[in-house]
Design a protein around this motif. Sequence first.
Motif, PDB file in Angstrom:
ATOM      1  N   SER A 104       0.842  -1.196   0.000  1.00  0.00           N
ATOM      2  CA  SER A 104       0.000   0.000   0.000  1.00  0.00           C
ATOM      3  C   SER A 104       0.877   1.246   0.000  1.00  0.00           C
ATOM      4  O   SER A 104       2.092   1.176   0.182  1.00  0.00           O
ATOM      5  CB  SER A 104      -0.913   0.002   1.221  1.00  0.00           C
ATOM      6  OG  SER A 104      -0.144   0.074   2.400  1.00  0.00           O
ATOM      7  N   VAL A 105       0.240   2.387  -0.197  1.00  0.00           N
ATOM      8  CA  VAL A 105       0.903   3.683  -0.107  1.00  0.00           C
ATOM      9  C   VAL A 105       0.302   4.374   1.108  1.00  0.00           C
ATOM     10  O   VAL A 105      -0.885   4.670   1.141  1.00  0.00           O
ATOM     11  CB  VAL A 105       0.690   4.528  -1.379  1.00  0.00           C
ATOM     12  CG1 VAL A 105       1.278   5.909  -1.212  1.00  0.00           C
ATOM     13  CG2 VAL A 105       1.314   3.831  -2.579  1.00  0.00           C
ATOM     14  N   SER A 106       1.134   4.614   2.119  1.00  0.00           N
ATOM     15  CA  SER A 106       0.663   5.156   3.388  1.00  0.00           C
ATOM     16  C   SER A 106       1.123   6.597   3.587  1.00  0.00           C
ATOM     17  O   SER A 106       1.758   7.190   2.713  1.00  0.00           O
ATOM     18  CB  SER A 106       1.160   4.291   4.533  1.00  0.00           C
ATOM     19  OG  SER A 106       2.572   4.366   4.599  1.00  0.00           O
ATOM     20  N   THR A 107       0.823   7.145   4.767  1.00  0.00           N
ATOM     21  CA  THR A 107       1.173   8.526   5.085  1.00  0.00           C
ATOM     22  C   THR A 107       2.679   8.757   5.022  1.00  0.00           C
ATOM     23  O   THR A 107       3.124   9.793   4.525  1.00  0.00           O
ATOM     24  CB  THR A 107       0.654   8.909   6.478  1.00  0.00           C
ATOM     25  OG1 THR A 107       1.187   8.007   7.443  1.00  0.00           O
ATOM     26  CG2 THR A 107      -0.859   8.868   6.526  1.00  0.00           C
ATOM     27  N   SER A 108       3.458   7.808   5.496  1.00  0.00           N
ATOM     28  CA  SER A 108       4.909   7.993   5.475  1.00  0.00           C
ATOM     29  C   SER A 108       5.455   7.991   4.044  1.00  0.00           C
ATOM     30  O   SER A 108       6.386   8.744   3.735  1.00  0.00           O
ATOM     31  CB  SER A 108       5.611   6.929   6.319  1.00  0.00           C
ATOM     32  OG  SER A 108       5.299   5.645   5.861  1.00  0.00           O
ATOM     33  N   ASP A 109       4.875   7.196   3.149  1.00  0.00           N
ATOM     34  CA  ASP A 109       5.299   7.187   1.749  1.00  0.00           C
ATOM     35  C   ASP A 109       5.011   8.534   1.088  1.00  0.00           C
ATOM     36  O   ASP A 109       5.836   9.057   0.328  1.00  0.00           O
ATOM     37  CB  ASP A 109       4.583   6.079   0.974  1.00  0.00           C
ATOM     38  CG  ASP A 109       4.904   4.687   1.499  1.00  0.00           C
ATOM     39  OD1 ASP A 109       6.068   4.453   1.881  1.00  0.00           O
ATOM     40  OD2 ASP A 109       3.982   3.849   1.532  1.00  0.00           O
ATOM     41  N   ILE A 110       3.854   9.097   1.374  1.00  0.00           N
ATOM     42  CA  ILE A 110       3.474  10.390   0.802  1.00  0.00           C
ATOM     43  C   ILE A 110       4.373  11.493   1.352  1.00  0.00           C
ATOM     44  O   ILE A 110       4.845  12.355   0.605  1.00  0.00           O
ATOM     45  CB  ILE A 110       1.989  10.682   1.076  1.00  0.00           C
ATOM     46  CG1 ILE A 110       1.117   9.636   0.358  1.00  0.00           C
ATOM     47  CG2 ILE A 110       1.612  12.084   0.642  1.00  0.00           C
ATOM     48  CD1 ILE A 110      -0.324   9.623   0.783  1.00  0.00           C
ATOM     49  N   ALA A 111       4.661  11.465   2.650  1.00  0.00           N
ATOM     50  CA  ALA A 111       5.537  12.468   3.260  1.00  0.00           C
ATOM     51  C   ALA A 111       6.947  12.386   2.684  1.00  0.00           C
ATOM     52  O   ALA A 111       7.565  13.414   2.393  1.00  0.00           O
ATOM     53  CB  ALA A 111       5.567  12.283   4.771  1.00  0.00           C
ATOM     54  N   GLU A 112       7.452  11.176   2.484  1.00  0.00           N
ATOM     55  CA  GLU A 112       8.786  11.015   1.902  1.00  0.00           C
ATOM     56  C   GLU A 112       8.835  11.530   0.471  1.00  0.00           C
ATOM     57  O   GLU A 112       9.811  12.165   0.063  1.00  0.00           O
ATOM     58  CB  GLU A 112       9.199   9.545   1.930  1.00  0.00           C
ATOM     59  CG  GLU A 112       9.528   9.019   3.304  1.00  0.00           C
ATOM     60  CD  GLU A 112       9.752   7.518   3.322  1.00  0.00           C
ATOM     61  OE1 GLU A 112       9.852   6.900   2.235  1.00  0.00           O
ATOM     62  OE2 GLU A 112       9.826   6.961   4.431  1.00  0.00           O
ATOM     63  N   ALA A 113       7.777  11.267  -0.309  1.00  0.00           N
ATOM     64  CA  ALA A 113       7.745  11.735  -1.700  1.00  0.00           C
ATOM     65  C   ALA A 113       7.704  13.258  -1.765  1.00  0.00           C
ATOM     66  O   ALA A 113       8.366  13.873  -2.613  1.00  0.00           O
ATOM     67  CB  ALA A 113       6.538  11.142  -2.420  1.00  0.00           C
ATOM     68  N   ALA A 114       6.944  13.893  -0.880  1.00  0.00           N
ATOM     69  CA  ALA A 114       6.875  15.360  -0.861  1.00  0.00           C
ATOM     70  C   ALA A 114       8.205  15.961  -0.432  1.00  0.00           C
ATOM     71  O   ALA A 114       8.664  16.953  -1.013  1.00  0.00           O
ATOM     72  CB  ALA A 114       5.760  15.826   0.068  1.00  0.00           C
ATOM     73  N   THR A 115       8.844  15.365   0.558  1.00  0.00           N
ATOM     74  CA  THR A 115      10.141  15.855   1.009  1.00  0.00           C
ATOM     75  C   THR A 115      11.191  15.688  -0.089  1.00  0.00           C
ATOM     76  O   THR A 115      12.019  16.566  -0.304  1.00  0.00           O
ATOM     77  CB  THR A 115      10.572  15.126   2.299  1.00  0.00           C
ATOM     78  OG1 THR A 115       9.551  15.305   3.285  1.00  0.00           O
ATOM     79  CG2 THR A 115      11.873  15.674   2.827  1.00  0.00           C
ATOM     80  N   ALA A 116      11.123  14.584  -0.816  1.00  0.00           N
ATOM     81  CA  ALA A 116      12.049  14.370  -1.936  1.00  0.00           C
ATOM     82  C   ALA A 116      11.793  15.372  -3.051  1.00  0.00           C
ATOM     83  O   ALA A 116      12.716  15.739  -3.785  1.00  0.00           O
ATOM     84  CB  ALA A 116      11.907  12.949  -2.469  1.00  0.00           C
ATOM     85  N   ALA A 117      10.551  15.849  -3.190  1.00  0.00           N
ATOM     86  CA  ALA A 117      10.213  16.843  -4.208  1.00  0.00           C
ATOM     87  C   ALA A 117      10.597  18.255  -3.772  1.00  0.00           C
ATOM     88  O   ALA A 117      10.441  19.206  -4.536  1.00  0.00           O
ATOM     89  CB  ALA A 117       8.726  16.786  -4.528  1.00  0.00           C
ATOM     90  N   GLY A 118      11.063  18.413  -2.531  1.00  0.00           N
ATOM     91  CA  GLY A 118      11.562  19.709  -2.093  1.00  0.00           C
ATOM     92  C   GLY A 118      10.661  20.475  -1.144  1.00  0.00           C
ATOM     93  O   GLY A 118      10.967  21.610  -0.802  1.00  0.00           O
ATOM     94  N   VAL A 119       9.567  19.900  -0.691  1.00  0.00           N
ATOM     95  CA  VAL A 119       8.681  20.573   0.255  1.00  0.00           C
ATOM     96  C   VAL A 119       8.582  19.696   1.499  1.00  0.00           C
ATOM     97  O   VAL A 119       8.176  18.541   1.414  1.00  0.00           O
ATOM     98  CB  VAL A 119       7.268  20.798  -0.335  1.00  0.00           C
ATOM     99  CG1 VAL A 119       6.396  21.538   0.653  1.00  0.00           C
ATOM    100  CG2 VAL A 119       7.353  21.554  -1.645  1.00  0.00           C
TER     101      VAL A 119
END
Length: 149
Positions: A92-107
């Motif tokens: 699954s894609v969870s809250t931590s996966d989404i947070a990591e993707a946003a941080t990797a995108a620079g925010v």
Amino acid sequence: MEVILLEKIRRLGDLGDKVRVKPGFGRNFLIPQGKAVPATAENVAKFEARRAELEKAQADALGVAASRAEKLNALTLTIRRKAGEEGKLFGSVSTSDIAEAATAAGVELHKHEVRLPEGPFRAVGQYDVALNLHADVDARVKLNIEAED
């Protein structure tokens, strides 16, 4: 138990409000995290002396959260995961996966700021994800979940 709030807390009160909460909530969450102090005469006097400082800190935090919300509203995240032929994810894609993707995108984004009321995503597709950055600031980010080759 009566406490004095040191910051605005959604569905509870504003900075400086004296509120009645269940003892466990006050003792185990609000007080240890520095969000409130017990409503004693001594703490009321200390709070009134620090009120301007706390209001300035809250205004600064609100400004930072508003600028982050603007960046996140314009952001589209893409997460690639292994999936079956029908589009169902292996995992699954969870809250931590989404947070990591946003941080990797620079925010900067923390997993506790991501709201998934229906649980983690388990299928390939496009989703709108709600974010709660501050008691007064909400944002939305677009999420594309794609299948890996």
